[in-house]
Design a protein around this motif. Structure first.
Motif, PDB file in Angstrom:
ATOM      1  N   LEU A 206       4.251  -2.087  -2.948  1.00 44.51           N
ATOM      2  CA  LEU A 206       5.092  -1.675  -1.832  1.00 44.51           C
ATOM      3  C   LEU A 206       6.541  -1.541  -2.284  1.00 44.51           C
ATOM      4  O   LEU A 206       6.989  -2.275  -3.175  1.00 44.51           O
ATOM      5  CB  LEU A 206       5.023  -2.706  -0.693  1.00 44.51           C
ATOM      6  CG  LEU A 206       3.664  -2.937  -0.029  1.00 44.51           C
ATOM      7  CD1 LEU A 206       3.729  -4.163   0.878  1.00 44.51           C
ATOM      8  CD2 LEU A 206       3.237  -1.705   0.757  1.00 44.51           C
ATOM      9  N   ASP A 207       7.280  -0.647  -1.630  1.00 43.88           N
ATOM     10  CA  ASP A 207       8.692  -0.505  -1.981  1.00 43.88           C
ATOM     11  C   ASP A 207       9.513  -1.692  -1.501  1.00 43.88           C
ATOM     12  O   ASP A 207      10.477  -2.095  -2.137  1.00 43.88           O
ATOM     13  CB  ASP A 207       9.257   0.806  -1.427  1.00 43.88           C
ATOM     14  CG  ASP A 207       9.208   0.888   0.094  1.00 43.88           C
ATOM     15  OD1 ASP A 207       8.397   0.168   0.716  1.00 43.88           O
ATOM     16  OD2 ASP A 207       9.971   1.695   0.672  1.00 43.88           O
ATOM     17  N   ASN A 208       9.109  -2.279  -0.368  1.00 44.67           N
ATOM     18  CA  ASN A 208       9.801  -3.442   0.185  1.00 44.67           C
ATOM     19  C   ASN A 208       8.771  -4.277   0.933  1.00 44.67           C
ATOM     20  O   ASN A 208       8.399  -3.937   2.054  1.00 44.67           O
ATOM     21  CB  ASN A 208      10.926  -3.006   1.126  1.00 44.67           C
ATOM     22  CG  ASN A 208      11.706  -4.189   1.691  1.00 44.67           C
ATOM     23  OD1 ASN A 208      11.291  -5.340   1.590  1.00 44.67           O
ATOM     24  ND2 ASN A 208      12.852  -3.896   2.289  1.00 44.67           N
ATOM     25  N   PRO A 209       8.279  -5.370   0.331  1.00 47.38           N
ATOM     26  CA  PRO A 209       7.215  -6.148   0.965  1.00 47.38           C
ATOM     27  C   PRO A 209       7.549  -6.631   2.379  1.00 47.38           C
ATOM     28  O   PRO A 209       6.662  -6.672   3.234  1.00 47.38           O
ATOM     29  CB  PRO A 209       7.033  -7.326   0.006  1.00 47.38           C
ATOM     30  CG  PRO A 209       7.471  -6.798  -1.318  1.00 47.38           C
ATOM     31  CD  PRO A 209       8.618  -5.873  -1.009  1.00 47.38           C
ATOM     32  N   PRO A 212       8.142  -2.675   4.497  1.00 48.57           N
ATOM     33  CA  PRO A 212       7.694  -1.537   3.683  1.00 48.57           C
ATOM     34  C   PRO A 212       7.870  -0.201   4.382  1.00 48.57           C
ATOM     35  O   PRO A 212       7.698  -0.089   5.602  1.00 48.57           O
ATOM     36  CB  PRO A 212       6.215  -1.847   3.462  1.00 48.57           C
ATOM     37  CG  PRO A 212       5.817  -2.694   4.630  1.00 48.57           C
ATOM     38  CD  PRO A 212       7.026  -3.518   4.946  1.00 48.57           C
ATOM     39  N   TRP A 379       0.285  -4.881   7.369  1.00 49.09           N
ATOM     40  CA  TRP A 379      -0.256  -5.146   6.050  1.00 49.09           C
ATOM     41  C   TRP A 379      -1.783  -5.182   6.026  1.00 49.09           C
ATOM     42  O   TRP A 379      -2.426  -4.636   5.121  1.00 49.09           O
ATOM     43  CB  TRP A 379       0.282  -6.437   5.449  1.00 49.09           C
ATOM     44  CG  TRP A 379      -0.412  -6.732   4.149  1.00 49.09           C
ATOM     45  CD1 TRP A 379      -1.291  -7.727   3.878  1.00 49.09           C
ATOM     46  CD2 TRP A 379      -0.357  -5.933   2.958  1.00 49.09           C
ATOM     47  NE1 TRP A 379      -1.777  -7.627   2.602  1.00 49.09           N
ATOM     48  CE2 TRP A 379      -1.222  -6.522   2.009  1.00 49.09           C
ATOM     49  CE3 TRP A 379       0.336  -4.771   2.595  1.00 49.09           C
ATOM     50  CZ2 TRP A 379      -1.394  -5.997   0.733  1.00 49.09           C
ATOM     51  CZ3 TRP A 379       0.145  -4.252   1.326  1.00 49.09           C
ATOM     52  CH2 TRP A 379      -0.702  -4.861   0.412  1.00 49.09           C
TER      53      TRP A 379
END
Length: 418
Positions: A206-209, A212, A379
């Motif tokens: 992911l780009d940002n957990p 995202p 998620w």
């Protein structure tokens, strides 16, 4: 299926009253027996509180039942749940945060637990559930097959190349029909099985957990790890194809002695302990550019509804305290099912000497390089979608690039709520 429920939170008992606490879980017969013993011991030691346990063996049916109960405003007081699937309930404030209860407890302290499990169950700064276990994927291996092939048992410093070479040597077509009778490696093709190899290669999913906006499967390091993982079946042929896996799962093949290595978490240990035809043990994951592992953890969660009445909240918390205490965790550790989340129990003979496997410390050693998936409302859906696309690539039905494109498109729709 065992389902025991209570009609009311309070029932008459002589001149006083008894708090009826409902506890819901999912697990096989060994787990059910362990938790029934836990509940029985608790009830015997706590007059005025009666806990009943409901076990739904199928994980999918359990999650569906739990969602239905929450929708009907009739959730269990306590449920055992994986942090990866907690996002929707945490976002909707359907679970009662446990920070203040933990801080005021005279039986439990934050310092008792491995930090990563507390972090994993924290959402928007609040501790949603108390972690019951600390697990991660390992490589289970058949010692007899290793011995027959003249292979050394896996060591802590083995590499991805070592792993592939070992899997090749263990894959055999003994009758010459073109299909292996014995495979070198198998696992369930899931996102959580891919993740440690991605992280170990310096990649991300992911780009940002925490917030995202997209998957990062096209990141060079991620794509490289993805290709390595898929190649185990499509190029190396050391793992069963889809038809073979559906005919007999990797777990069944390992238990039957026709698979050299099997990747899974601690959950499978009670089943593996039924093996009598060969010796087996557990080894760490092979190391890429960096050692990496991924957290598996279930926690005791309290529904927000259970916390509305102070007396009932106290009863529910008393049970959670007991289950997470050294007494409760020791009882569960002895079954072989769990790696205790409480440090003192994980380092005790009750866990370390509960064999097989002999190498119980492999799970404790993994904590140094362990990462966790996020608690996020999307998620669970993302993880399941990615697993489906990963399976298509692993079984050679689509190319890596086609898999990445399809997953990216689906992820965008999921994240944007379409």
């Amino acid at each position: 299926m065992v389902v025991v429920t209570a009609c009311s939170n309070t029932t008459a008992e002589g001149d006083g009253s008894s708090q009826a606490v409902t506890f819901m879980m999912t697990g096989g017969p060994e787990e059910q027996a362990a938790y029934e013993k836990l509940v029985s011991n608790f009830n015997a030691e706590h007059a005025g509180i009666e806990v009943t346990v409901s076990n739904i063996p199928s994980g999918g049916e359990f999650r569906q039942k739990l969602a239905t109960m929450f929708s009907a405003s009739n959730p269990p007081d306590v449920f055992l749940y994986n942090f990866r699937r907690l996002g929707v309930y945490a976002e909707e404030k359907a679970v009662h945060p446990l920070d203040s209860l933990l801080e005021s407890s005279d039986k439990l302290n934050r310092e008792d637990f491995y930090p990563i499990v507390l972090t994993a169950f924290t959402y928007q700064g609040a501790l949603q559930c108390l972690p019951q276990n600390l697990s991660s994927p390992v490589i289970y291996y058949n010692k007899a097959l290793f011995d027959a092939a003249g292979l050394a048992y896996p060591q802590a410093d083995w590499t991805l190349d070592d792993f592939v070479a070992t899997a090749r040597a263990l894959t055999q077509d003994t009758n010459g029909d073109g299909t292996p009778d014995q495979y070198g490696f198998g696992t369930e093709i899931e996102t959580i099985r891919l993740a440690p190899f991605v992280w170990g290669n310096g990649g991300q999913l992911l780009d940002n957990p925490e917030n995202p906006t997209r998957l990062t499967l096209d990141m060079p390091e991620t794509r490289e790890a993805l290709e390595w993982f898929v190649n185990l079946q499509t190029v190396e042929h050391v793992s069963p194809d889809r038809i073979s896996e559906e005919a007999s799962s990797s777990q069944n093949r390992f238990v039957a002695g026709t698979m050299g290595m099997y990747m899974n978490s601690r959950v499978v240990v009670p089943t593996l302990r039924t093996i009598t035809s060969f010796e087996w043990d557990a080894a760490p994951l092979p190391v890429g550019k960096n050692p990496a592992s991924v957290l598996h953890s279930d926690g005791f969660c309290m529904s927000a509804q259970a916390a509305k009445d102070p007396a009932h909240l106290e009863a529910v918390w008393t049970f959670i305290e007991y289950a997470l205490s050294a007494t409760g965790q020791t009882l569960l550790a002895e079954t072989g099912r769990t790696v205790p989340s409480m440090i003192s129990v994980a380092e005790s003979d009750a866990y370390l000497n509960s064999t097989p496997p002999a190498n119980n410390r492999v799970w404790l050693d993994a904590t140094a390089n362990m990462q966790a998936f996020p608690i996020h409302p999307t998620w669970n859906t993302l993880e399941e979608m990615l697993a489906q696309e990963l399976q298509r690539a692993f079984y050679g039905e689509v190319t890596i690039d086609e898999m990445i494109d399809a997953a990216n498109q689906s992820a965008e729709e999921i994240i944007n709520g379409n």
